[in-house]
Design a protein around this motif. Structure first.
Motif, short mmCIF file in Angstrom:
data_model
loop_
_atom_site.label_atom_id
_atom_site.label_comp_id
_atom_site.label_asym_id
_atom_site.label_seq_id
_atom_site.Cartn_x
_atom_site.Cartn_y
_atom_site.Cartn_z
N ARG A 3 -14.44 -3.09 -39.10
CA ARG A 3 -13.49 -2.50 -40.14
C ARG A 3 -12.66 -3.72 -40.58
O ARG A 3 -12.32 -4.81 -39.63
N ALA A 4 -12.32 -3.86 -41.85
CA ALA A 4 -11.65 -5.21 -42.35
C ALA A 4 -10.16 -5.22 -41.88
O ALA A 4 -9.74 -6.43 -41.83
N ALA A 5 -9.68 -4.34 -41.68
CA ALA A 5 -8.26 -4.22 -40.96
C ALA A 5 -8.04 -5.19 -39.70
O ALA A 5 -8.75 -4.64 -38.75
N GLU A 6 -7.18 -6.33 -39.74
CA GLU A 6 -7.21 -7.02 -38.55
C GLU A 6 -5.74 -7.65 -38.17
O GLU A 6 -4.86 -7.58 -39.27
N THR A 238 -3.81 -8.04 -41.77
CA THR A 238 -4.56 -8.23 -42.88
C THR A 238 -5.69 -7.21 -42.98
O THR A 238 -5.94 -6.64 -42.20
N SER A 239 -6.01 -7.22 -44.38
CA SER A 239 -7.41 -6.49 -44.51
C SER A 239 -8.23 -7.24 -45.85
O SER A 239 -7.70 -8.24 -46.14
N ARG A 240 -9.08 -6.32 -46.36
CA ARG A 240 -9.71 -6.85 -47.63
C ARG A 240 -9.55 -6.14 -48.69
O ARG A 240 -9.53 -4.85 -48.69
N ILE A 272 -6.81 -0.51 -45.98
CA ILE A 272 -5.81 -0.23 -45.02
C ILE A 272 -4.91 0.96 -45.69
O ILE A 272 -4.84 1.03 -46.49
N ASP A 276 -4.09 3.20 -40.21
CA ASP A 276 -4.29 2.06 -39.52
C ASP A 276 -2.69 1.52 -39.21
O ASP A 276 -2.63 0.57 -38.47
N VAL A 353 -7.51 -0.84 -35.85
CA VAL A 353 -7.22 -2.19 -36.18
C VAL A 353 -7.87 -2.98 -35.37
O VAL A 353 -7.53 -3.03 -34.23
#
Ligand SMILES: *Cc1c(COP(=O)(O)O)cnc(C)c1O
Length: 358
Positions: A3-6, A238-240, A272, A276, A353
């Protein structure tokens, strides 16, 4: 694909914030408060990174035991104490310290056979009116604990401020006076200061300070940011961008159609949402950061996605990194937009996340 969420956790910032506590309270020992999964930052990584804390404070036994399982040897204090005999036995076995705030806890300490004496912080209610003995009860409780063979000596004494985040609140001074009056006749180390008092009420530092939120680089006050208080940002969420779409004037965006395009325009979708931990309650116009530039979100926050007005960034692309809070965008500001406090935002980032360290 993950998943992009970080959530990126900057360990050097945690350590620098601990140093900031030590420079504000050079005479005091530091009990780093890492309850609630280290305020959402990952309790074990926080504990391992704050090796120079003198002790850790957690809310419950499960948190303390997972620290011991992970090899943490510093003193660990259970801020809510315990409420039954099996807990007391585990506390004794794992050499955990407890806050004692109710008479039933003293009864259990007196009656339960346990392997090792337990370190006790006697908690006094000086005005928070949540946990603690009233000042008039302290004399008797102190004597009982002092003569209980299951209690390690010396005893320690603590209280907690209710409004120290408001620098002008009169109750903070009167709580501190009440604490000092109540403990004056007793031996034992003292503790009362949380982050706000560490920063704004130096007299209250006494033997032990108990910083929580400031370790994570976040201001305890509503009118400053961590940076204003000499702290470094620890969590950056962050995410994308995963889609860019072009809509016509009058098109409505997302659930409820609550936001209408004022002109023909590009709208981005960010991976996100409230699933999340991004707050659903933020006002429209709440900023995100893309390529260092602030852009307003539009429409409702969904479970997995939010939408962003890209008129000021025509060259945005799918895959671009979007900062929701953290470096460059204070979480204090997002909390204000969401009608909450930053404590809640960092605590409720969810398990899906991806947490990384840097
Ligand atoms: C959570 C907590 C703290 C830390 O408070 P911050 O405002 O995060 O610094 C200190 N003491 C007790 C008893 C707490 O429960």
């Amino acid at each position: 694909m993950t998943r992009a969420a970080e959530a990126r956790i900057k360990l050097s910032a945690l350590q620098s914030n601990l140093q900031r506590v030590k420079s504000l309270a050079p005479q005091s020992r530091v009990m780093a408060i890492i309850k609630a999964n280290g305020y959402g930052h990952g309790m074990l990584r926080v504990a391992h990174s704050l090796v120079s804390a003198d002790a850790f404070g957690v809310a419950c036994l499960e948190e303390a035991l997972s620290l011991r399982d992970a090899g943490v040897t510093q003193p660990i204090l259970l801020l809510e104490g315990f409420y039954d005999v099996p807990q007391l036995e585990l506390i004794s076995r794992h050499e955990l310290a407890i806050v004692v705030h109710q008479a039933f806890q003293v009864d259990m300490l007196e009656k339960t056979p346990i392997p090792n004496p337990v370190h006790v912080w006697l908690k006094i209610d000086t005005g928070m009116h949540r946990l603690g003995f009233a000042p008039r009860q302290v004399q008797q409780v102190y004597q009982r604990l002092q003569t209980c063979r299951n209690v390690a000596r010396p005893l320690r004494l603590m209280s907690h401020f209710a409004e120290s985040d408001d620098r002008s609140a009169d109750i903070t001074r009167s709580q501190f006076d009440s604490f000092n009056d109540t403990v004056a006749e007793f031996q034992g180390e003292r503790s009362i200061a949380n982050s706000a008092a560490i920063i704004a009420f130096p007299q209250s530092h006494v033997d032990w300070v108990r910083p929580g939120i400031m370790l994570y680089g976040i201001s305890p006050f509503t009118d400053t940011t961590g940076k204003d208080e000499g702290l470094q940002t620890v969590m950056t969420l962050t995410s994308r961008l995963i889609a860019l779409n072009y809509f016509k004037k009058g098109d409505r965006i997302g659930y409820g159609g609550v936001w209408t395009c004022p002109e023909d325009m590009p709208v981005g979708v960010i991976a996100i949402g409230y699933g999340d931990g991004y707050p659903r309650g933020v006002s429209s116009d709440t900023p995100v950061l893309i390529n260092g530039q602030r852009l307003p979100i539009v429409g409702r926050v969904s479970m997995d996605m939010i939408t962003v007005d890209l008129r000021n960034m025509p060259d945005a692309r799918a895959g671009d990194i979007v900062t929701l809070w953290g470096d460059g965008l204070p979480v204090e500001e997002i909390a204000r937009r969401a009608g909450t406090i930053p404590y809640e935002l960092v605590c409720r980032v969810t398990q899906r996340v991806r947490f990384t360290e840097c």
